[in-house]
Scaffold this active site. Structure first.
Site, PDB file in Angstrom:
ATOM      1  N   ASP A 186      55.416 -23.279 -21.635  1.00 57.94           N
ATOM      2  CA  ASP A 186      56.510 -22.299 -21.666  1.00 57.94           C
ATOM      3  C   ASP A 186      56.879 -21.394 -22.933  1.00 57.94           C
ATOM      4  OD1 ASP A 186      58.796 -21.258 -20.535  1.00 57.94           O
ATOM      5  OD2 ASP A 186      59.816 -22.820 -19.898  1.00 57.94           O
ATOM      6  N   ASP A 241      62.263 -15.668 -14.553  1.00 63.55           N
ATOM      7  CA  ASP A 241      62.292 -16.622 -13.629  1.00 63.55           C
ATOM      8  C   ASP A 241      62.848 -16.005 -12.258  1.00 63.55           C
ATOM      9  OD1 ASP A 241      61.509 -18.262 -15.949  1.00 63.55           O
ATOM     10  OD2 ASP A 241      63.435 -19.493 -15.652  1.00 63.55           O
TER      11      ASP A 241
HETATM   12  C1  GLA Z   1      61.904 -21.495 -18.288  1.00 59.78           C
HETATM   13  C2  GLA Z   1      60.685 -21.307 -17.224  1.00 59.78           C
HETATM   14  C3  GLA Z   1      61.215 -22.076 -16.183  1.00 59.78           C
HETATM   15  C4  GLA Z   1      61.395 -23.520 -16.233  1.00 59.78           C
HETATM   16  C5  GLA Z   1      62.507 -23.478 -17.371  1.00 59.78           C
HETATM   17  C6  GLA Z   1      62.779 -24.930 -17.581  1.00 59.78           C
HETATM   18  O1  GLA Z   1      62.739 -20.778 -17.957  1.00 59.78           O
HETATM   19  O2  GLA Z   1      60.461 -19.887 -17.205  1.00 59.78           O
HETATM   20  O3  GLA Z   1      60.178 -22.003 -15.149  1.00 59.78           O
HETATM   21  O4  GLA Z   1      60.177 -24.141 -16.646  1.00 59.78           O
HETATM   22  O5  GLA Z   1      62.216 -22.840 -18.570  1.00 59.78           O
HETATM   23  O6  GLA Z   1      63.592 -25.146 -18.887  1.00 59.78           O
END
Ligand code: GLA
Length: 430
Positions: A186, A241
């Protein structure tokens, strides 16, 4: 000796390059270059541009087709523990989803304790993962599945667990020693360092472990990863996301579509995990979500609680014919090829498949039912080509010899998905 090494390296590189480029860069050649005419037009290569098709530079042998499995985040967020993960693995087997290809069981954020131990190593949260990740990996491998884990190319994960920047070697070695098969990496708390500098060290650390580990980049599309990540990871997020809504899903589909020509075996655009079954969209919307993700060669990572899914959810994610489009060996991302209607809400998406076939989705993003027609022009077919059409949701052939166009009624926010097989005609010329 050194010259010899350079020569051998160059030779291998060239062979790889030529092998893969030869496979698709000029799609029309393979589609239409023989004594047999498959009925494709001269615009075919422009419509389905594959000029940047991945060249397997990561070369870890993985991701020949998009990854399939499950990830904890979309449904469970931080409410995970080893029981949930084990029961999910059990459910993948008992429902038959594993047999359909869903083999990665991926733990997302929140598996680790808030701090590293006194030796600087990551530690599984003792409350939620008391048996440790190695024991979990053994359990999952015992079922023939694979285990994925999560870390961050920054100081902390998005939920403020320790990140892996400057700990790449230790963390990769630890993951490998546990038997981890997949890493999602991430982008939170990234110290303002550009991703092109933060993601390769983990690639190198994973490679150095000697264990084959799928490397999934999650930098949210911030620095246009399609342009550089083929050398770094097996997939790269192209967007922010997803959330469990029609607006989010359609917006993300459109952004991911912009990068279609960069996807290919070894490296895929990732428009984020599936929301099918999480309750925020209706049956038609989830069916569209799954169909378009499959066509776009997106990773198919289920994001619902599969221990308790409804029959409708199962029907969608277990559609073998749609999965086969996603896993087709040609590995060319399908794309939006034609729009009409108010705000372009009547859409035709399509992509080439192996065997001189096309996958076609008629997608109604309007709020009323409508007829959507796919003309042969936007699909890269010559207008006189006769096509047999199989409906992948009705599981039957709907027409044997369509010519020039094919149209169907599509409900609001619903889609129809087909395989088009042009009938071959022997050429009279050489
Ligand atoms: C980010 C990622 C998500 C998830 C969250 C977890 O937002 O893009 O897909 O993994 O972190 O905290």
């Amino acid at each position: 000796m050194a010259t010899m090494k350079v020569f051998v390296f160059t030779l291998i590189w060239c062979l790889l390059h030529v092998g893969i480029e030869g496979r698709v860069v000029n799609l029309l050649q393979s589609f239409d270059g023989s004594r047999i005419s498959y009925g494709f037009s001269n615009s075919f290569n422009r419509i389905f541009d594959t000029s940047k098709y991945g060249i397997l530079q990561l070369n870890n042998g993985l991701a020949q087709t998009p990854q399939m499995g499950w990830n904890s985040w979309n449904f469970f967020a931080c409410n995970i523990n080893e029981t949930v993960i084990k029961e999910t693995a059990d459910a993948l087997i008992s429902t038959g989803l594993a047999d359909l290809g869903y083999v990665y069981v991926n733990i997302d954020d929140c598996w680790s304790a808030a701090k590293r131990d006194s030796e600087g190593q990551l530690v599984p949260d003792p409350k939620t993962f008391p048996s440790g990740i190695k024991a979990l990996a053994d359990y999952i491998h015992g079922k023939g599945l694979k285990l994925g884990i999560y870390s961050d190319a920054g100081q902390f994960t998005c939920q403020v667990r320790p990140g892996s920047i400057y700990h790449e070697k230790d963390d990769a070695a630890l993951f490998a020693s546990w038997g981890v098969d997949y890493l999602k990496y991430d982008n939170c708390f990234n110290l303002g360092i550009k991703p092109q500098d933060r993601y390769p060290p983990m690639r190198d650390a994973l490679n150095a472990t000697g264990r084959t580990i799928f490397y999934s980049l999650c930098e949210w599309g911030v620095d246009d990863p399609a342009l550089w990540a083929g050398k770094v990871g097996n997939s790269w997020r192209t967007t922010d996301d997803i959330n469990d809504s029609w607006v989010s899903m359609t917006t993300i589909a459109d952004i991911n579509d912009e990068w279609a020509s960069y996807a290919g075996p070894g490296g895929w655009n990732d428009p984020d995990m599936l929301e099918v079954g999480n309750g925020g969209m209706n049956y038609q919307e989830y069916r569209s979500h799954f169909s378009i993700w499959a066509l776009m060669k997106a990773p198919l990572l289920v994001g619902c609680d599969i221990r308790n899914m409804t029959a409708e959810t199962f029907e969608i994610i277990s559609n073998k014919e749609v999965i086969a489009v996603n896993q087709d060996p040609l590995g060319v991302q399908g794309r939006k090829v034609y729009v009409s209607g108010t705000d372009d809400c009547l859409q035709v998406w399509a992509g080439p498949l192996s065997g001189h076939r096309l996958a076609v989705v008629l997608w109604n993003r309007c709020s009323k039912a409508a007829t959507i027609t796919a003309g042969w022009g936007p699909l890269g077919l010559e207008s006189g080509t006769s096509v047999s059409i199989r409906d992948l949701w009705q599981h039957k052939e709907v027409v044997g010899d369509a010519v020039a166009s094919y149209g169907a009624r599509v409900g609001a926010h619903d889609c129809q998905m087909y395989i088009f097989t042009p009938q071959t005609v022997a050429r009279s010329v050489n």
